[in-house]
Enzyme design. Structure first.
Site, short mmCIF file in Angstrom:
data_model
loop_
_atom_site.label_atom_id
_atom_site.label_comp_id
_atom_site.label_asym_id
_atom_site.label_seq_id
_atom_site.Cartn_x
_atom_site.Cartn_y
_atom_site.Cartn_z
N HIS A 1 0.86 -1.02 -0.03
CA HIS A 1 0.16 -0.09 -0.01
C HIS A 1 0.84 1.21 -0.21
O HIS A 1 0.58 2.38 -0.74
CB HIS A 1 -0.95 0.09 1.40
CG HIS A 1 -2.36 -0.67 1.22
ND1 HIS A 1 -2.79 -1.39 2.08
CD2 HIS A 1 -3.09 -0.45 0.28
CE1 HIS A 1 -3.79 -1.61 1.57
NE2 HIS A 1 -4.13 -1.11 0.45
N GLU B 1 -1.80 -14.78 -21.15
CA GLU B 1 -0.73 -14.64 -20.43
C GLU B 1 0.04 -16.01 -19.99
O GLU B 1 0.92 -16.15 -19.11
CB GLU B 1 -1.02 -13.79 -19.13
CG GLU B 1 -2.28 -14.27 -18.30
CD GLU B 1 -2.59 -13.47 -16.91
OE1 GLU B 1 -1.56 -12.51 -16.66
OE2 GLU B 1 -3.57 -13.69 -16.48
N ASN C 1 3.74 -9.86 -18.15
CA ASN C 1 4.33 -10.25 -16.86
C ASN C 1 4.43 -11.73 -16.80
O ASN C 1 5.38 -12.25 -16.59
CB ASN C 1 3.62 -9.44 -15.61
CG ASN C 1 3.37 -7.95 -15.58
OD1 ASN C 1 4.35 -7.38 -16.46
ND2 ASN C 1 2.88 -7.35 -15.07
N ASP C 2 3.25 -12.10 -16.85
CA ASP C 2 3.05 -13.75 -16.58
C ASP C 2 3.43 -14.33 -17.91
O ASP C 2 4.28 -15.53 -17.74
CB ASP C 2 1.80 -13.94 -16.14
CG ASP C 2 1.52 -13.78 -14.84
OD1 ASP C 2 2.48 -14.20 -13.99
OD2 ASP C 2 0.47 -13.40 -14.36
N CYS D 1 -1.20 -5.10 -21.23
CA CYS D 1 -1.43 -4.54 -20.04
C CYS D 1 -0.47 -4.84 -18.91
O CYS D 1 -0.15 -4.61 -17.80
CB CYS D 1 -2.81 -4.87 -19.23
SG CYS D 1 -3.25 -6.47 -19.12
N ARG E 1 8.79 -14.65 -12.21
CA ARG E 1 8.77 -13.04 -12.26
C ARG E 1 9.25 -12.24 -11.07
O ARG E 1 9.83 -11.14 -11.00
CB ARG E 1 7.63 -12.43 -12.58
CG ARG E 1 6.41 -12.58 -11.72
CD ARG E 1 5.05 -12.39 -12.51
NE ARG E 1 4.36 -11.13 -11.93
CZ ARG E 1 3.27 -10.72 -12.24
NH1 ARG E 1 2.43 -11.48 -13.03
NH2 ARG E 1 2.79 -9.38 -11.90
N ARG F 1 -10.82 -6.68 -14.46
CA ARG F 1 -10.49 -7.99 -14.51
C ARG F 1 -10.97 -8.66 -13.29
O ARG F 1 -10.68 -8.21 -12.22
CB ARG F 1 -8.77 -7.88 -14.45
CG ARG F 1 -8.43 -9.29 -14.44
CD ARG F 1 -6.72 -9.52 -14.43
NE ARG F 1 -6.30 -9.12 -13.49
CZ ARG F 1 -4.84 -9.07 -13.27
NH1 ARG F 1 -4.08 -9.44 -14.26
NH2 ARG F 1 -4.39 -8.88 -12.12
C1 PEP Z 1 0.46 -9.74 -16.37
O1 PEP Z 1 0.85 -10.52 -16.19
O2 PEP Z 1 1.24 -9.07 -17.23
C2 PEP Z 1 -0.58 -8.93 -15.64
C3 PEP Z 1 -0.98 -7.64 -16.16
O3 PEP Z 1 -1.37 -9.05 -14.77
P1 PEP Z 1 -0.52 -9.21 -13.23
O4 PEP Z 1 0.81 -8.48 -13.32
O5 PEP Z 1 -1.71 -8.71 -12.33
O6 PEP Z 1 -0.37 -10.73 -12.95
MG MG Z 2 -0.73 -11.92 -14.94
#
Ligand code: PEP
Ligand code: MG
Length: 588
Positions: free
Chosen positions: A199, A441, A464-465, A512, A475, A342
């Site tokens: 936070h 992802e 990211n995933d 994203c 990650r 989401r």
């Molecule tokens: C991702 O995996 O790129 C994503 C945007 O979701 P999160 O980072 O919340 O897993």
């Molecule tokens: Mg993700």
């Protein structure tokens, strides 16, 4: 601040949590929750001590209410519930009763009885391996510390800090410390603990205060008033900066300020390439406190609302009515722009939706994202109904995380249909054409994108995933960070394959993940054919300007070449070349 020429420069690395540069002496605050004095009381004093405890609790609640309204004034929000949730912890009867009993049975002073009860509780919390739960431990510690201070309210000035402008260095900072910071005096902060998901880090970003967390040094090693530079871009605390370093950072800060003001003038301007290709730039949010910043950023919508952050303030997902209120507020505030909600992406490195009986051997390959929602249909139904009800108050879309194949998409759509039927029968208004999208992802989803595309209205690639699953490098594990490469040929081929499948089926693809906000890669992503980039609010103006500087035709030719490249570095170099040529001034 003068340069310190008698000391060698010391650079401590940390994790960049909020961008920006601060140049000022440091103010150090010692570690928080320490044991108060303990003394025996006699039986006649028990009820007096219990009253003192009650008074400290009441005073703390009043302070938290005040903090809440201060936070709302700062962020322009009405319902930023962080401190309300903190105040609620003080109403937990189990804790209150235990402290009252401890005072009576052990005949100890109230502050020590309270401290002992809270220490036990916090120890139990700290043993839980989940990083999000550990962040919540910091919240509880914060409230507990505040109550302790309020046993003798006049004696404390811990967080007031000096009147001069300074960089705050602390073992850890609680969200309330961050919100109550005097932002005219605190130019930035660095903490030994913390993560970018806390936070505290979220609020720092929302308020635009540079911050570094997970500092590699012990706070105890930092001397108060040491001249310093805090670099929130790369995550550094530089003590005793040399005159050359100071000069370099002053120049960098000036350059950033010039870029910021030139970008300010273009906020909200259309984001299309010089040859007319429209790319939507939207923002990612975690909590509603980020909305004012999103609106100021010029984002054309919310491309990812991570609803699992609702679990930070409560043990379980808020009920349908409460979720509806929150989603509807976001939809109204962002209208006429769209908001992509989401569904819960709990598990993995994030907060579990319920305590697991046994820790999972591989949480990222385990019970997370859509797998949890599909296994808990009652909870899933409440969330979908809330999203649908909010869709009557703005432009809303729903998106499902961690999709690995077609049958999951069918089951999600079935739930949407069922909820639509129910609401229809109940006469509750909602958008009957609510767009339904999936995150791409998991490599399986990217490889089967041609099967998924006919079923949905859009794809949003969660890089990211996608990167971690493609190259099999966690990650959040620094030991394999070297392998975690966004421009790995396998990753860009999967992105291309996804976009092609979407185009063939007449739907759009966005990105994203963090990759979307990395302006070194904007030429590559545009060239691969993405139509939307959803990024942190601070990145929105930068990404917008990068888009306006590029030609789609040039980007497409470059990414064709990149797709034939065999090495990550080669792909990155190709993209960087265009980035440097067209907006070198925006790159660090
Ligand atoms: C991702 O995996 O790129 C994503 C945007 O979701 P999160 O980072 O919340 O897993
Ligand atoms: Mg993700």
């Amino acid at each position: 601040m003068p340069a310190s020429d008698h000391h060698p420069e010391i650079i401590y690395e940390g994790i960049p949590a909020s961008p920006g540069i601060a140049i000022a002496p440091v103010h150090v605050i010692a570690r928080g929750f320490s044991a108060p004095e303990v003394y025996q009381i006699d039986e006649a004093a028990v009820s007096g001590e219990q009253n003192r405890f009650q008074e400290a609790v009441e005073l703390t609640k009043r302070q938290l209410v005040e903090l809440q309204s201060r936070l709302e004034d700062l962020s322009g929000e009405n319902e930023s519930g962080i401190f309300e949730a903190h105040a609620m912890m003080l109403e937990d009867k189990a804790v209150v009763d235990r402290v009252r009993k401890a005072i009576a049975s052990r005949q100890q002073n109230a502050e020590y009885a309270f401290y002992a009860v809270m220490q036990n509780f916090l120890e139990a919390m700290r043993r839980i391996p989940d990083p999000y739960l550990r962040e919540r431990t910091a919240d509880i510690e914060d409230v507990a510390q505040r109550v302790l201070r309020n046993f003798s309210p006049d004696s404390d000035a811990r967080h007031q800090g000096p009147d001069d402008r300074h960089i705050l260095v602390a073992y850890d900072l609680a969200p309330s410390d961050t919100a109550s910071m005097n932002r005219r005096h605190v130019l930035g902060f660095a903490t030994e603990q913390g993560s970018v998901n806390s936070h505290t880090a979220i609020l720092a970003r929302a308020f635009g205060v540079p911050a570094v967390v997970g500092l590699e040094c012990a706070v105890i090693d930092v001397m108060a008033l040491t001249p310093a530079i805090l670099d929130g871009y790369t995550g550094k605390l530089i003590l005793h900066p040399s005159p050359e370093t100071l000069e370099r950072y002053r120049r960098l800060d000036d350059a950033k300020a010039r870029v910021r003001s030139s970008l300010d003038a273009k906020r909200g301007a259309a984001t299309e390439t010089v040859d007319g290709r429209q790319i939507t730039v939207s923002a990612n949010i975690e909590i509603v406190e980020e909305l004012p910043l999103v609106k100021r950023s010029g984002a054309k919508g919310i491309g990812l609302y991570r609803t699992e952050f609702l679990l930070l303030n409560s043990e379980e997902m808020p009920d349908e009515a409460a979720q509806t209120d929150i989603y509807a507020k976001v939809a109204r505030e962002m209208a006429p722009h769209p908001v992509i909600i989401r569904t819960l992406d709990a598990g993995g490195d994030k907060l579990p939706v319920e305590p697991l009986t046994e820790p999972e051997p591989n949480p990222f390959l385990g019970w997370r994202g859509i797998r949890v929602s599909l296994a808990r249909p009652a909870m899933f139904r409440e969330q979908i109904r809330a999203v649908l009800r909010a869709s009557a108050q703005g432009k809303v879309a729903v998106m499902f995380p961690m999709i690995s194949g077609l049958s999951e998409v069918w089951r999600c759509k079935e739930m949407v249909r069922r909820c639509m039927d129910e609401l229809d029968k109940e006469g509750v208004p909602f958008d009957k054409d609510l767009p339904v999208g999936v995150m791409i992802e998991v490599p399986a989803a990217a490889l089967c994108a041609d099967l998924l595309a006919p079923e949905v209205d859009f794809f949003s690639i969660g890089t990211n995933d996608l990167i971690q699953y493609t190259v099999a490098a966690d990650r959040v594990n620094p030991h394999v960070a070297e392998l975690y490469r966004p421009t790995h040929p396998a990753v860009i081929r999967l992105i291309k394959r996804t976009i092609d499948a979407a185009t063939d089926n007449g739907i759009w693809t966005g990105i994203c993940g963090e990759m979307a906000g990395d302006i070194r890669l904007t030429p590559l992503l545009i060239g691969l054919g993405v139509e939307e980039l959803s990024v942190g609010p601070q990145q929105v103006p930068l990404v917008g300007q990068a888009i306006r500087s590029l030609s789609y035709a040039q980007c497409a030719a470059m990414s064709d070449e990149a797709l034939r490249h065999s090495r990550s570095q080669g792909v990155l170099d190709l993209s960087m070349e265009l980035a440097r040529k067209h907006y070198g001034e925006l790159l660090d």
